[in-house]
Enzyme design. Structure first.
Site, PDB file in Angstrom:
ATOM      1  N   ALA A  68       0.840  -1.204   0.000  1.00 11.98           N
ATOM      2  CA  ALA A  68       0.000   0.000   0.000  1.00 11.98           C
ATOM      3  C   ALA A  68       0.870   1.246   0.000  1.00 11.98           C
ATOM      4  O   ALA A  68       2.009   1.226   0.484  1.00 11.98           O
ATOM      5  CB  ALA A  68      -0.927   0.000   1.211  1.00 11.98           C
ATOM      6  N   ASP A  69       0.321   2.325  -0.529  1.00 12.67           N
ATOM      7  CA  ASP A  69       1.006   3.608  -0.520  1.00 12.67           C
ATOM      8  C   ASP A  69      -0.043   4.714  -0.493  1.00 12.67           C
ATOM      9  O   ASP A  69      -1.092   4.587  -1.129  1.00 12.67           O
ATOM     10  CB  ASP A  69       1.899   3.770  -1.756  1.00 12.67           C
ATOM     11  CG  ASP A  69       2.896   4.889  -1.561  1.00 12.67           C
ATOM     12  OD1 ASP A  69       3.923   4.647  -0.896  1.00 12.67           O
ATOM     13  OD2 ASP A  69       2.636   6.009  -2.036  1.00 12.67           O
ATOM     14  N   THR A  70       0.253   5.781   0.244  1.00 13.16           N
ATOM     15  CA  THR A  70      -0.688   6.892   0.404  1.00 13.16           C
ATOM     16  C   THR A  70       0.001   8.210   0.100  1.00 13.16           C
ATOM     17  O   THR A  70       1.137   8.428   0.532  1.00 13.16           O
ATOM     18  CB  THR A  70      -1.237   6.924   1.856  1.00 13.16           C
ATOM     19  OG1 THR A  70      -1.867   5.668   2.139  1.00 13.16           O
ATOM     20  CG2 THR A  70      -2.245   8.048   2.048  1.00 13.16           C
TER      21      THR A  70
END
Length: 192
Positions: A68-70
């Site tokens: 995941a990446d934000t």
């Protein structure tokens, strides 16, 4: 049920997965993040996929890997993690008194015993409305050290909550893992 690996060192992502009762281990990807897109939705999907692929390549199946990446975006300009306190202050001034978007990309990779790989990459976007921040409030928040490892220089689930006027979209996506969408993808990808 396949063993599940979270390819992220984020304590927030660990908390979200644990909160819904998913058993997993944590193996953060140390692969260098190389951004080739300046479009927030494309960037978070690309980076989440890179993290998941890095860990999946090191494993024998069967296994499920979640990356995941934000990022935070103001007028499609990406705000990552601050480099220092001055950078954090710059970002907080940019989001002060206005709405911005938070993009979280997620990749789920299932690696079978025979080496077959299935991948599902998606993103969620949520809008966040922030109250006007005074210079004193910005300085006090930075002094708390909370913004220093957060995309956009704030944590919605922390001290910064008192400045959040409202959100549109998935709260958990803003924290860093859109768990409802992720859970549906995991169910679809598990063999019956």
């Amino acid at each position: 049920m396949y063993p599940i690996i979270l390819a992220s060192g984020s304590p927030r992502r660990r908390e979200i997965l644990s909160q819904v009762g998913i058993e997993f281990t944590v193996e953060p990807s140390n692969k260098e993040e190389i951004a080739t897109s300046s479009i927030p939705s494309e960037l978070v999907m690309q980076l989440s996929k890179g993290k998941a692929e890095d860990i999946a390549e090191q494993k024998q199946g069967p296994v499920m890997v979640i990356g995941a990446d934000t990022v935070v975006a103001v007028d499609q300009m990406i705000l990552g993690k601050p480099k220092n306190e001055e950078d954090a202050a710059r970002m907080l001034r940019m989001i002060s008194g206005r709405e911005h978007e938070v993009y979280t990309g997620v990749t789920v990779i299932v690696k079978e015993k025979d080496g077959t790989i299935r991948t599902n990459t998606f993103y969620e976007v949520a809008k966040v409305s922030i109250a006007s921040l005074s210079e004193e409030e910005i300085a006090s928040y930075i002094n708390s050290k909370e913004p220093m490892d957060k995309a956009g220089s704030y944590a919605i689930q922390g001290r910064f909550a008192c400045f959040v006027n409202g959100i549109q979209g998935d709260y958990y996506s803003i924290v860093g893992l859109p768990i409802a969408h992720l859970y549906q993808v995991m169910k679809e990808m598990m063999p019956s």
